[in-house]
Scaffold this active site. Structure first.
Site, mmCIF file in Angstrom:
data_model
loop_
_atom_site.group_PDB
_atom_site.id
_atom_site.type_symbol
_atom_site.label_atom_id
_atom_site.label_comp_id
_atom_site.label_asym_id
_atom_site.label_seq_id
_atom_site.Cartn_x
_atom_site.Cartn_y
_atom_site.Cartn_z
ATOM 1 N N GLY A 1 -4.637 -2.843 8.122
ATOM 2 C CA GLY A 1 -3.612 -3.850 7.346
ATOM 3 C C GLY A 1 -3.377 -3.054 5.878
ATOM 4 O O GLY A 1 -2.228 -3.475 5.334
ATOM 5 N N HIS A 2 -3.849 -1.714 5.573
ATOM 6 C CA HIS A 2 -3.426 -1.200 4.015
ATOM 7 C C HIS A 2 -3.205 0.213 4.302
ATOM 8 O O HIS A 2 -4.096 0.946 4.074
ATOM 9 C CB HIS A 2 -4.680 -1.560 3.365
ATOM 10 C CG HIS A 2 -4.389 -1.210 1.638
ATOM 11 N ND1 HIS A 2 -4.349 -0.262 1.225
ATOM 12 C CD2 HIS A 2 -4.149 -2.372 1.111
ATOM 13 C CE1 HIS A 2 -4.119 -0.554 -0.055
ATOM 14 N NE2 HIS A 2 -3.843 -1.375 -0.344
ATOM 15 N N TYR A 3 -2.069 0.404 4.522
ATOM 16 C CA TYR A 3 -0.965 -0.196 5.142
ATOM 17 C C TYR A 3 -0.391 0.143 6.295
ATOM 18 O O TYR A 3 -0.664 1.366 6.619
ATOM 19 C CB TYR A 3 0.382 -0.091 4.191
ATOM 20 C CG TYR A 3 0.216 -0.636 2.823
ATOM 21 C CD1 TYR A 3 0.276 -1.893 2.632
ATOM 22 C CD2 TYR A 3 -0.144 0.200 1.738
ATOM 23 C CE1 TYR A 3 -0.171 -2.463 1.239
ATOM 24 C CE2 TYR A 3 -0.528 -0.338 0.439
ATOM 25 C CZ TYR A 3 -0.274 -1.456 0.145
ATOM 26 O OH TYR A 3 -0.568 -2.101 -1.128
#
Length: 141
Positions: free
Chosen positions: A48-50
């Protein structure tokens, strides 16, 4: 003196996915330590990052420095079995992105200890290029 991941896990309580020190190359108990974090694409945070452009969050670089400080201070006999707690972060400066494939070299110097509290100054680099620096306040409980 160097420490393997197994020896690190005997000193600090952190475990996957929050154990952020893979190896300690040098240690002077209670004074300083030099260690490494191998940044890999398989780490959960990069989902999720990123997506499409994975970058290690700055707070995790700070946490890696804090954990190395924990290894340094908890290596003293009087603190064995205790837990290091992050109290404050001052003067944090992020200088470079850290991405999967990088090896983050961590260096911490314990500059003050008074009772159960102390301060460490840390720097993390990749290939000699500064990624982050910060002053970390901790408590031993």
């Amino acid at each position: 003196m160097s420490l393997s991941i197994e020896q690190i896990m005997e000193i600090i309580p952190h475990r996957y996915p929050m154990l952020l020190v893979d190896r300690v190359e040098e240690i002077e108990p209670g004074k300083r330590a030099v260690g490494y974090k191998n940044v890999t694409f398989n780490e959960q945070i990069f989902q999720g990052h990123y997506p499409g452009k994975p970058i290690m969050p700055g707070v995790l670089m700070i946490e890696a420095l804090a954990q190395l400080g924990g290894v340094a201070i908890l290596s003293l006999d009087k603190y064995k079995g205790k837990k290091p707690i992050l109290g404050a972060v001052k003067n944090a400066k992020f200088r470079r992105m850290v991405v999967p494939g990088d090896v983050l070299k961590l260096e911490i110097e314990i500059v003050k200890v008074k009772g159960p509290a102390g301060i460490g100054k840390g720097i993390a680099t990749v290939n000699g290029e500064k990624a982050v620096e910060a002053e970390i306040t901790f408590m031993i409980v």
